[in-house]
Design a protein around this motif. Sequence first.
Motif, PDB file in Angstrom:
ATOM      1  N   LEU A  16       0.812  -1.212   0.000  1.00  0.00           N
ATOM      2  CA  LEU A  16       0.000   0.000   0.000  1.00  0.00           C
ATOM      3  C   LEU A  16       0.845   1.262   0.000  1.00  0.00           C
ATOM      4  N   THR A  20       0.253   4.056  -2.790  1.00  0.00           N
ATOM      5  CA  THR A  20      -0.015   5.425  -2.371  1.00  0.00           C
ATOM      6  C   THR A  20       0.948   6.406  -3.028  1.00  0.00           C
ATOM      7  N   GLY A  23       0.061   6.690  -6.703  1.00  0.00           N
ATOM      8  CA  GLY A  23      -1.253   7.325  -6.829  1.00  0.00           C
ATOM      9  C   GLY A  23      -1.205   8.813  -6.543  1.00  0.00           C
ATOM     10  N   LEU A  24      -0.501   9.202  -5.486  1.00  0.00           N
ATOM     11  CA  LEU A  24      -0.403  10.622  -5.159  1.00  0.00           C
ATOM     12  C   LEU A  24       0.345  11.404  -6.240  1.00  0.00           C
TER      13      LEU A  24
END
Length: 95
Positions: A16, A20, A23-24
Amino acid sequence: MYSTRMPIYYAVGSSLVGVTAFGLTTAFNYALSGWVDWPLAFAFVGGGVVGGLFGSRLARHLSDKKGALNSVFAALIFVVAIYMLYRSADALGFV
């Protein structure tokens, strides 16, 4: 997991972190380009928070049962893989 002897709980968390980070970075680039539908983005973030809270409680519950968390995680990976294969075959005209 097997090469590092990492428990499944840490493996999921480590995965994750990468998701993350990517994705960010992507979200930031899209936001700067003006390609973000903000109400939809907030709906996804809200759903992610609720899902994360529910998922962490479920993971703790399943980690008490020997091998249950591993089995659920493996089943989920297979379901996603089968879905992706089906969608790819459909897009290529095989289905």
